[in-house]
Design a protein around this motif. Structure first.
Motif, PDB file in Angstrom:
ATOM      1  N   TRP A  22     -20.493   9.550 -31.335  1.00  0.00           N
ATOM      2  CA  TRP A  22     -19.871   8.970 -32.595  1.00  0.00           C
ATOM      3  C   TRP A  22     -21.100   8.088 -33.147  1.00  0.00           C
ATOM      4  CZ3 TRP A  22     -14.495   7.138 -30.416  1.00  0.00           C
ATOM      5  CH2 TRP A  22     -13.427   8.492 -30.392  1.00  0.00           C
ATOM      6  N   PHE A  23     -21.567   7.208 -32.193  1.00  0.00           N
ATOM      7  CA  PHE A  23     -22.589   6.204 -32.378  1.00  0.00           C
ATOM      8  C   PHE A  23     -23.780   6.719 -32.755  1.00  0.00           C
ATOM      9  CE2 PHE A  23     -19.635   4.484 -29.080  1.00  0.00           C
ATOM     10  CZ  PHE A  23     -19.045   3.434 -30.105  1.00  0.00           C
ATOM     11  N   GLU A  24     -24.124   8.042 -32.133  1.00  0.00           N
ATOM     12  CA  GLU A  24     -25.467   8.571 -32.751  1.00  0.00           C
ATOM     13  C   GLU A  24     -25.379   9.348 -34.224  1.00  0.00           C
ATOM     14  OE1 GLU A  24     -26.003  11.531 -29.513  1.00  0.00           O
ATOM     15  OE2 GLU A  24     -27.032  10.085 -28.169  1.00  0.00           O
ATOM     16  N   ASP A  25     -24.024   9.493 -34.603  1.00  0.00           N
ATOM     17  CA  ASP A  25     -24.069   9.976 -35.856  1.00  0.00           C
ATOM     18  C   ASP A  25     -23.940   8.860 -36.776  1.00  0.00           C
ATOM     19  OD1 ASP A  25     -23.852  12.541 -35.005  1.00  0.00           O
ATOM     20  OD2 ASP A  25     -21.749  12.726 -35.043  1.00  0.00           O
ATOM     21  N   GLY A  26     -23.972   7.504 -36.290  1.00  0.00           N
ATOM     22  CA  GLY A  26     -23.842   6.290 -37.305  1.00  0.00           C
ATOM     23  C   GLY A  26     -22.388   5.748 -37.176  1.00  0.00           C
ATOM     24  N   LYS A  27     -21.515   6.223 -36.716  1.00  0.00           N
ATOM     25  CA  LYS A  27     -19.819   5.673 -36.688  1.00  0.00           C
ATOM     26  C   LYS A  27     -19.977   4.339 -35.682  1.00  0.00           C
ATOM     27  CE  LYS A  27     -18.407  10.253 -37.700  1.00  0.00           C
ATOM     28  NZ  LYS A  27     -17.578  11.363 -37.367  1.00  0.00           N
ATOM     29  N   PHE A  28     -19.102   3.455 -36.254  1.00  0.00           N
ATOM     30  CA  PHE A  28     -18.533   2.792 -35.381  1.00  0.00           C
ATOM     31  C   PHE A  28     -19.805   1.628 -34.876  1.00  0.00           C
ATOM     32  CE2 PHE A  28     -15.607   6.281 -34.658  1.00  0.00           C
ATOM     33  CZ  PHE A  28     -14.525   5.995 -35.391  1.00  0.00           C
ATOM     34  N   THR A  29     -20.781   1.698 -35.197  1.00  0.00           N
ATOM     35  CA  THR A  29     -21.929   0.989 -34.533  1.00  0.00           C
ATOM     36  C   THR A  29     -21.495  -0.470 -34.973  1.00  0.00           C
ATOM     37  OG1 THR A  29     -23.083   1.086 -36.891  1.00  0.00           O
ATOM     38  CG2 THR A  29     -23.672   2.718 -34.948  1.00  0.00           C
ATOM     39  N   GLU A  30     -20.722  -0.810 -35.889  1.00  0.00           N
ATOM     40  CA  GLU A  30     -20.680  -2.355 -36.083  1.00  0.00           C
ATOM     41  C   GLU A  30     -19.615  -2.917 -34.897  1.00  0.00           C
ATOM     42  OE1 GLU A  30     -17.164  -0.002 -37.911  1.00  0.00           O
ATOM     43  OE2 GLU A  30     -19.541   0.000 -37.767  1.00  0.00           O
ATOM     44  N   LEU A  31     -19.039  -2.065 -34.216  1.00  0.00           N
ATOM     45  CA  LEU A  31     -18.013  -2.513 -33.286  1.00  0.00           C
ATOM     46  C   LEU A  31     -18.902  -2.801 -31.835  1.00  0.00           C
ATOM     47  CD1 LEU A  31     -15.118  -0.069 -33.595  1.00  0.00           C
ATOM     48  CD2 LEU A  31     -15.511  -2.208 -34.335  1.00  0.00           C
ATOM     49  N   LEU A  32     -20.073  -2.256 -31.685  1.00  0.00           N
ATOM     50  CA  LEU A  32     -21.028  -2.589 -30.540  1.00  0.00           C
ATOM     51  C   LEU A  32     -21.328  -4.094 -30.342  1.00  0.00           C
ATOM     52  CD1 LEU A  32     -23.326   0.596 -30.700  1.00  0.00           C
ATOM     53  CD2 LEU A  32     -21.264   0.170 -29.165  1.00  0.00           C
ATOM     54  N   PRO A  33     -21.016  -4.510 -29.191  1.00  0.00           N
ATOM     55  CA  PRO A  33     -21.402  -5.903 -28.929  1.00  0.00           C
ATOM     56  C   PRO A  33     -22.938  -6.302 -29.193  1.00  0.00           C
ATOM     57  CG  PRO A  33     -20.906  -4.990 -26.677  1.00  0.00           C
ATOM     58  CD  PRO A  33     -20.535  -3.904 -27.809  1.00  0.00           C
ATOM     59  N   GLU A  34     -23.103  -7.614 -29.526  1.00  0.00           N
ATOM     60  CA  GLU A  34     -24.564  -7.789 -29.882  1.00  0.00           C
ATOM     61  C   GLU A  34     -25.235  -8.577 -28.588  1.00  0.00           C
ATOM     62  OE1 GLU A  34     -24.380 -10.865 -32.843  1.00  0.00           O
ATOM     63  OE2 GLU A  34     -23.722  -9.420 -34.539  1.00  0.00           O
ATOM     64  N   LYS A  35     -24.491  -8.809 -27.586  1.00  0.00           N
ATOM     65  CA  LYS A  35     -24.944  -9.113 -26.294  1.00  0.00           C
ATOM     66  C   LYS A  35     -24.292  -8.539 -25.098  1.00  0.00           C
ATOM     67  CE  LYS A  35     -25.978 -13.808 -28.007  1.00  0.00           C
ATOM     68  NZ  LYS A  35     -25.807 -15.324 -27.819  1.00  0.00           N
ATOM     69  N   VAL A  36     -25.014  -8.569 -24.163  1.00  0.00           N
ATOM     70  CA  VAL A  36     -24.345  -8.037 -22.642  1.00  0.00           C
ATOM     71  C   VAL A  36     -24.718  -8.941 -21.529  1.00  0.00           C
ATOM     72  CG1 VAL A  36     -24.579  -5.464 -23.392  1.00  0.00           C
ATOM     73  CG2 VAL A  36     -26.585  -6.581 -22.528  1.00  0.00           C
ATOM     74  N   ARG A  37     -23.725  -8.888 -20.589  1.00  0.00           N
ATOM     75  CA  ARG A  37     -24.277  -9.866 -19.379  1.00  0.00           C
ATOM     76  C   ARG A  37     -24.757  -8.706 -18.192  1.00  0.00           C
ATOM     77  NH1 ARG A  37     -22.877 -14.786 -17.604  1.00  0.00           N
ATOM     78  NH2 ARG A  37     -22.430 -15.255 -15.412  1.00  0.00           N
ATOM     79  N   LEU A  38     -25.832  -9.036 -17.816  1.00  0.00           N
ATOM     80  CA  LEU A  38     -26.379  -8.012 -16.798  1.00  0.00           C
ATOM     81  C   LEU A  38     -26.626  -8.858 -15.373  1.00  0.00           C
ATOM     82  CD1 LEU A  38     -28.525  -6.238 -19.041  1.00  0.00           C
ATOM     83  CD2 LEU A  38     -26.437  -5.223 -18.281  1.00  0.00           C
ATOM     84  N   THR A  39     -26.398  -8.211 -14.430  1.00  0.00           N
ATOM     85  CA  THR A  39     -27.070  -8.456 -13.035  1.00  0.00           C
ATOM     86  C   THR A  39     -28.117  -7.672 -12.364  1.00  0.00           C
ATOM     87  OG1 THR A  39     -24.782  -9.115 -12.264  1.00  0.00           O
ATOM     88  CG2 THR A  39     -26.360  -9.111 -10.525  1.00  0.00           C
ATOM     89  N   LEU A  80      -9.641  11.409 -27.015  1.00  0.00           N
ATOM     90  CA  LEU A  80     -10.491  10.675 -28.010  1.00  0.00           C
ATOM     91  C   LEU A  80     -10.862  11.248 -29.124  1.00  0.00           C
ATOM     92  CD1 LEU A  80     -12.837   9.342 -24.780  1.00  0.00           C
ATOM     93  CD2 LEU A  80     -11.399   8.147 -26.624  1.00  0.00           C
ATOM     94  N   GLU A  81     -10.909  12.606 -28.931  1.00  0.00           N
ATOM     95  CA  GLU A  81     -11.257  13.628 -30.245  1.00  0.00           C
ATOM     96  C   GLU A  81     -10.198  13.424 -31.168  1.00  0.00           C
ATOM     97  OE1 GLU A  81     -12.498  17.361 -28.431  1.00  0.00           O
ATOM     98  OE2 GLU A  81     -14.449  16.674 -28.321  1.00  0.00           O
ATOM     99  N   GLU A  82      -8.910  13.517 -30.817  1.00  0.00           N
ATOM    100  CA  GLU A  82      -8.011  13.492 -31.709  1.00  0.00           C
ATOM    101  C   GLU A  82      -7.836  12.155 -32.276  1.00  0.00           C
ATOM    102  OE1 GLU A  82      -4.245  14.405 -29.544  1.00  0.00           O
ATOM    103  OE2 GLU A  82      -4.669  16.607 -29.520  1.00  0.00           O
ATOM    104  N   LYS A  83      -8.059  11.039 -31.579  1.00  0.00           N
ATOM    105  CA  LYS A  83      -7.966   9.588 -32.103  1.00  0.00           C
ATOM    106  C   LYS A  83      -9.328   9.446 -33.136  1.00  0.00           C
ATOM    107  CE  LYS A  83      -4.240   7.966 -29.957  1.00  0.00           C
ATOM    108  NZ  LYS A  83      -3.285   7.511 -30.577  1.00  0.00           N
ATOM    109  N   ALA A  84     -10.318  10.193 -32.603  1.00  0.00           N
ATOM    110  CA  ALA A  84     -11.433   9.869 -33.255  1.00  0.00           C
ATOM    111  C   ALA A  84     -11.861   8.383 -33.710  1.00  0.00           C
ATOM    112  CB  ALA A  84     -11.400  10.725 -34.780  1.00  0.00           C
ATOM    113  N   LYS A  85     -11.671   7.690 -32.857  1.00  0.00           N
ATOM    114  CA  LYS A  85     -11.967   6.096 -33.031  1.00  0.00           C
ATOM    115  C   LYS A  85     -12.149   5.485 -31.569  1.00  0.00           C
ATOM    116  CE  LYS A  85      -7.518   4.558 -33.906  1.00  0.00           C
ATOM    117  NZ  LYS A  85      -6.664   3.671 -34.818  1.00  0.00           N
ATOM    118  N   PRO A  86     -12.744   4.338 -31.433  1.00  0.00           N
ATOM    119  CA  PRO A  86     -12.677   3.760 -30.121  1.00  0.00           C
ATOM    120  C   PRO A  86     -11.318   3.086 -29.787  1.00  0.00           C
ATOM    121  CG  PRO A  86     -14.704   2.860 -31.192  1.00  0.00           C
ATOM    122  CD  PRO A  86     -13.810   3.905 -32.078  1.00  0.00           C
ATOM    123  N   VAL A  87     -10.710   3.490 -28.375  1.00  0.00           N
ATOM    124  CA  VAL A  87      -9.445   3.164 -28.014  1.00  0.00           C
ATOM    125  C   VAL A  87      -9.345   2.710 -26.688  1.00  0.00           C
ATOM    126  CG1 VAL A  87      -8.170   4.653 -29.682  1.00  0.00           C
ATOM    127  CG2 VAL A  87      -8.829   5.524 -27.095  1.00  0.00           C
TER     128      VAL A  87
END
Length: 267
Positions: free
Chosen positions: A68-85, A14-21
């Motif tokens: 990554w997200f706490e540093d402001g990266k890739f936040t646009e990839l996070l889903p806007e909705k979640v399904r929860l039980t 993950l650190e080598e890729k430095a992006k969600p995979v």
């Protein structure tokens, strides 16, 4: 593969890729990871150990690191909705299972919801700045939609079994950052008394646990032969969580009791 080697390999890639995979992309980048699917307990540990985050991006499940997200990266990839039980509904928050059967502490809860409700919710913050516990998820106040209620007892048991964990996290500090857990007492070995509960977990080294029980309006009455405890890490004064220390203290925040319709009973 032992957990430490698995953790090191996943974190390295993950650190080598430095992006969600995806998991397949992680495997393709490794000569050591051979399993078709990762061991569920290992994945649970990675959430606290390295800050692993899994979510849907398009039609694929991707793996990422929380920092990554706490540093402001890739936040646009996070889903806007979640399904929860919903597994436990409190006054101002709920404890729920997401689609990966991970426990989440969701808030604020303005709507009237109950255990076994399935909801679709719009996310305000995946990683709330004011709430550092890793399982917490901030929802939009008016973004919660009721989908259905799970009435079938067998389906409820299937869900509880998918979410249930080994009691290992009660005996070791290897589960770093973990503040929620769902486990089963061994052989119905438990006893409620004076707002507390004594029980044995599934670990062979277990000599018994004695925990405070916080009901907050939820009944602890045992009606079925399948019993599950939802546990939370305790909080000290000034908002300091004991999980931030080496020694973690847990309490029972909710009790789930189910009856297995397939179990034969004497009449």
């Amino acid at each position: 593969m032992v957990y430490e080697k698995f953790r090191h390999e996943v974190e390295r890639i993950l650190e080598e890729k430095a992006k969600p995979v995806t998991w397949n992309e992680i495997k393709e980048s490794s000569t050591k990871l051979k399993q078709k699917a990762p061991y569920h307990v290992y994945v649970q540990k990675l959430q606290g150990d390295i800050g692993l985050v899994r979510f849907k991006s398009g039609n694929k499940t991707v793996w990422a690191l929380r920092n990554w997200f706490e540093d402001g990266k890739f936040t646009e990839l996070l889903p806007e909705k979640v399904r929860l039980t919903i597994l436990s509904a409190k006054r101002d928050h709920a404890i729920a299972a997401n689609e990966y059967w991970e426990l989440k502490r969701v808030y604020p809860v303005k709507n009237e919801i109950y255990r076994w409700d399935v909801i679709e919710a719009e996310v305000e913050e995946f990683f709330p700045k004011e709430e550092k516990r890793p399982e917490s998820l901030r929802l939009k106040e008016d973004g919660m939609r009721y989908s259905r209620t799970i009435e079938d007892e067998e389906e409820r048991i299937r869900i509880a079994e998918k979410v249930a964990e080994s009691g290992e996290f009660l005996h070791t500090d290897a589960w770093k950052g973990k503040t929620l857990g769902l486990t089963k007492p061994r052989f119905r070995c438990f006893y409620f008394y004076d707002g507390r509960c004594q029980f044995f977990c599934d670990q062979s080294v277990c000599v018994g646990h004695d925990m405070e029980v916080e009901e907050q309006g939820e009944s602890t009455e045992i009606k079925g032969d399948r019993v599950y405890f939802i546990l939370e890490a305790a909080e000290r004064a000034q908002g300091e969580f004991i999980w931030e220390k080496k020694r973690i203290e847990w309490y029972i925040t909710s009790v789930i009791s189910l009856t297995d319709p397939r179990q034969r009973r004497l009449l």
